[in-house]
Scaffold this motif. Sequence first.
Motif, PDB file in Angstrom:
ATOM      1  N   SER A 140       9.308  -3.675  -5.174  1.00 57.54           N
ATOM      2  CA  SER A 140      10.185  -4.117  -4.087  1.00 57.54           C
ATOM      3  C   SER A 140       9.556  -5.221  -3.243  1.00 57.54           C
ATOM      4  CB  SER A 140      10.545  -2.930  -3.185  1.00 57.54           C
ATOM      5  OG  SER A 140       9.412  -2.485  -2.444  1.00 57.54           O
ATOM      6  N   LEU A 141       8.289  -5.529  -3.488  1.00 58.55           N
ATOM      7  CA  LEU A 141       7.589  -6.544  -2.701  1.00 58.55           C
ATOM      8  C   LEU A 141       7.836  -7.937  -3.253  1.00 58.55           C
ATOM      9  CD1 LEU A 141       4.167  -4.699  -2.288  1.00 58.55           C
ATOM     10  CD2 LEU A 141       6.022  -4.844  -0.612  1.00 58.55           C
ATOM     11  N   SER A 142       7.687  -8.934  -2.409  1.00 57.89           N
ATOM     12  CA  SER A 142       7.864 -10.318  -2.846  1.00 57.89           C
ATOM     13  C   SER A 142       6.774 -10.707  -3.834  1.00 57.89           C
ATOM     14  CB  SER A 142       7.828 -11.259  -1.641  1.00 57.89           C
ATOM     15  OG  SER A 142       6.510 -11.297  -1.090  1.00 57.89           O
ATOM     16  N   GLU A 143       7.031 -11.750  -4.602  1.00 60.81           N
ATOM     17  CA  GLU A 143       6.033 -12.240  -5.550  1.00 60.81           C
ATOM     18  C   GLU A 143       4.777 -12.704  -4.816  1.00 60.81           C
ATOM     19  OE1 GLU A 143       7.530 -15.165  -8.193  1.00 60.81           O
ATOM     20  OE2 GLU A 143       9.115 -13.873  -9.006  1.00 60.81           O
ATOM     21  N   ALA A 144       4.958 -13.264  -3.621  1.00 55.49           N
ATOM     22  CA  ALA A 144       3.802 -13.753  -2.858  1.00 55.49           C
ATOM     23  C   ALA A 144       2.879 -12.604  -2.482  1.00 55.49           C
ATOM     24  CB  ALA A 144       4.279 -14.483  -1.609  1.00 55.49           C
ATOM     25  N   VAL A 145       3.438 -11.464  -2.042  1.00 51.66           N
ATOM     26  CA  VAL A 145       2.610 -10.315  -1.672  1.00 51.66           C
ATOM     27  C   VAL A 145       1.956  -9.721  -2.912  1.00 51.66           C
ATOM     28  CG1 VAL A 145       2.636  -7.990  -0.705  1.00 51.66           C
ATOM     29  CG2 VAL A 145       3.956  -9.806   0.387  1.00 51.66           C
ATOM     30  N   PRO A 149      -2.658  -9.791  -2.909  1.00 48.47           N
ATOM     31  CA  PRO A 149      -2.531  -8.440  -2.342  1.00 48.47           C
ATOM     32  C   PRO A 149      -2.949  -8.347  -0.879  1.00 48.47           C
ATOM     33  CG  PRO A 149      -3.544  -8.364  -4.514  1.00 48.47           C
ATOM     34  CD  PRO A 149      -3.475  -9.809  -4.128  1.00 48.47           C
ATOM     35  N   ASN A 150      -2.077  -7.759  -0.092  1.00 47.80           N
ATOM     36  CA  ASN A 150      -2.373  -7.422   1.294  1.00 47.80           C
ATOM     37  C   ASN A 150      -2.604  -5.921   1.303  1.00 47.80           C
ATOM     38  OD1 ASN A 150      -2.124  -6.507   3.972  1.00 47.80           O
ATOM     39  ND2 ASN A 150      -0.725  -8.146   4.530  1.00 47.80           N
ATOM     40  N   GLY A 151      -3.840  -5.492   1.528  1.00 45.96           N
ATOM     41  CA  GLY A 151      -4.182  -4.082   1.397  1.00 45.96           C
ATOM     42  C   GLY A 151      -3.474  -3.157   2.353  1.00 45.96           C
ATOM     43  N   MET A 152      -2.790  -3.724   3.359  1.00 46.98           N
ATOM     44  CA  MET A 152      -2.003  -2.890   4.260  1.00 46.98           C
ATOM     45  C   MET A 152      -0.606  -2.636   3.706  1.00 46.98           C
ATOM     46  SD  MET A 152      -3.109  -4.364   8.010  1.00 46.98           S
ATOM     47  CE  MET A 152      -2.721  -6.075   7.619  1.00 46.98           C
ATOM     48  N   ILE A 153      -0.151  -3.517   2.791  1.00 50.11           N
ATOM     49  CA  ILE A 153       1.215  -3.456   2.288  1.00 50.11           C
ATOM     50  C   ILE A 153       1.260  -3.217   0.784  1.00 50.11           C
ATOM     51  CG2 ILE A 153       3.367  -4.791   2.074  1.00 50.11           C
ATOM     52  CD1 ILE A 153       2.526  -6.288   4.607  1.00 50.11           C
ATOM     53  N   SER A 154       0.255  -3.703   0.067  1.00 46.40           N
ATOM     54  CA  SER A 154       0.225  -3.547  -1.390  1.00 46.40           C
ATOM     55  C   SER A 154      -1.145  -3.024  -1.819  1.00 46.40           C
ATOM     56  CB  SER A 154       0.549  -4.878  -2.072  1.00 46.40           C
ATOM     57  OG  SER A 154      -0.390  -5.869  -1.691  1.00 46.40           O
ATOM     58  N   LYS A 155      -1.512  -3.249  -3.044  1.00 47.37           N
ATOM     59  CA  LYS A 155      -2.764  -2.710  -3.586  1.00 47.37           C
ATOM     60  C   LYS A 155      -3.968  -3.111  -2.743  1.00 47.37           C
ATOM     61  CE  LYS A 155      -5.742  -2.877  -7.669  1.00 47.37           C
ATOM     62  NZ  LYS A 155      -5.933  -3.441  -9.035  1.00 47.37           N
ATOM     63  N   THR A 156      -4.868  -2.159  -2.523  1.00 49.46           N
ATOM     64  CA  THR A 156      -6.133  -2.431  -1.833  1.00 49.46           C
ATOM     65  C   THR A 156      -7.204  -2.688  -2.879  1.00 49.46           C
ATOM     66  OG1 THR A 156      -5.492  -0.943  -0.022  1.00 49.46           O
ATOM     67  CG2 THR A 156      -7.819  -1.554  -0.191  1.00 49.46           C
ATOM     68  N   LEU A 157      -7.851  -3.849  -2.812  1.00 45.73           N
ATOM     69  CA  LEU A 157      -8.869  -4.211  -3.792  1.00 45.73           C
ATOM     70  C   LEU A 157     -10.198  -3.516  -3.459  1.00 45.73           C
ATOM     71  CD1 LEU A 157      -8.031  -8.012  -4.136  1.00 45.73           C
ATOM     72  CD2 LEU A 157      -7.247  -6.118  -5.574  1.00 45.73           C
ATOM     73  N   TRP A 158     -11.135  -3.571  -4.406  1.00 44.59           N
ATOM     74  CA  TRP A 158     -12.419  -2.898  -4.242  1.00 44.59           C
ATOM     75  C   TRP A 158     -13.186  -3.458  -3.046  1.00 44.59           C
ATOM     76  CZ3 TRP A 158     -13.616   1.488  -6.509  1.00 44.59           C
ATOM     77  CH2 TRP A 158     -12.992   1.820  -7.722  1.00 44.59           C
ATOM     78  N   HIS A 159     -13.753  -2.554  -2.262  1.00 45.83           N
ATOM     79  CA  HIS A 159     -14.540  -2.963  -1.103  1.00 45.83           C
ATOM     80  C   HIS A 159     -15.361  -1.786  -0.603  1.00 45.83           C
ATOM     81  CE1 HIS A 159     -11.123  -0.950   0.766  1.00 45.83           C
ATOM     82  NE2 HIS A 159     -11.851  -0.818   1.870  1.00 45.83           N
ATOM     83  N   GLN A 160     -16.266  -2.078   0.314  1.00 50.05           N
ATOM     84  CA  GLN A 160     -16.992  -1.070   1.089  1.00 50.05           C
ATOM     85  C   GLN A 160     -16.631  -1.291   2.557  1.00 50.05           C
ATOM     86  OE1 GLN A 160     -20.509  -2.845  -0.682  1.00 50.05           O
ATOM     87  NE2 GLN A 160     -21.362  -0.797  -1.004  1.00 50.05           N
ATOM     88  N   ASP A 161     -16.521  -0.239   3.321  1.00 52.34           N
ATOM     89  CA  ASP A 161     -16.073  -0.398   4.703  1.00 52.34           C
ATOM     90  C   ASP A 161     -17.100  -1.107   5.584  1.00 52.34           C
ATOM     91  OD1 ASP A 161     -13.619   0.714   4.166  1.00 52.34           O
ATOM     92  OD2 ASP A 161     -14.202   2.730   4.772  1.00 52.34           O
TER      93      ASP A 161
END
Length: 329
Positions: A140-145, A149-161
């Motif tokens: 349901s998200l736009s192609e741009a999102v 990826p915006n981790g608040m709205i779509s997939k969250t990529l690998w990271h450490q806090d």
Amino acid sequence: MLLTETRAAEQLREEGYTVLRGVLDVEQDIEPLTEEYGVVLDGLIEKLYAEGKLRHKYPAENTLDRLSAFVADTGDEFFDHLSIYVSHSYDSADRPMYLHPQMFNLLRSPRLLDAIEQFIGDEIAVSPLHITRIKPPEHSLSEAVQSSPNGMISKTLWHQDLWAFQTDADETDALTVWVPMVPVDEETGCLLVVPGSHRSGELSVHCKPTENRPHFKGIPDEIIPEEQVTLPSDPGDLVILNKLTQHSSLVNVSDRVRWSYDLRYQPIGQPVGQGGRPAWIARSRKHPEREMTEFEEWRTMWRDIIVRESSQGGIEDHTRYSLTSPLCF
């Protein structure tokens, strides 16, 4: 501090994560916040519609469906109204933020604080670094999102806090408490962690978008270990993460919204590492009179922060990218 280490504390120490089941009371901690979001969202939609900024009023029958449709349609355009995070750069004292009573109540829930005492003791401060994640179905998200990826709205990529803390907080015992507001499984995009990845005690390579990789931000997939664990969870559960644990999320391939919070806590008196934004005291057995117990005090604290920072044009972005690593180019 507890005299003996709990099984959960041992797992957090050894594996960098643990899941506490059924800690929060859904009727006291989760449902009131959901209902509050419904009221705030409806008011926001009415306002934006009257201003001609929305095409329709998202007349779904329940809060979750309205929330999902609104975020899917508007992306991050109005997301600040629903978020308990203020980004670094802004110049308006009218900057919106989700500052409402039930959010404050969740942050200082006695059930949540009881649970995290086993990890950081009973002198508990609340970090100013929290993330709201409201992820509609990916389709349901736009192609741009989807492509960036915006981790608040779509997939969250690998990271450490620790990536989002200044270096003065490297030794701070900061704890991420991940709170699901809805059932989260592999289909809706649950958390994915690398067990034991915190043990190196070092911040991994974290890339920012570059000309060659314009839509990538986080740890490159090629250096993530193959051993990965999914963490399905339900409302009432808490996922606890060490600040150096490598983690991400799966894509929401379902037809349901995935809604959660990253809340952060630390022992009182340790460096905050958030550009001068203070931590506030949620629990102190030694000095209970120092605890913040009133919603209005919390809201005023944040409004003062926003006014102060807006006069300075925001604060310097302290996200710690690996600017010279060849993996980022």
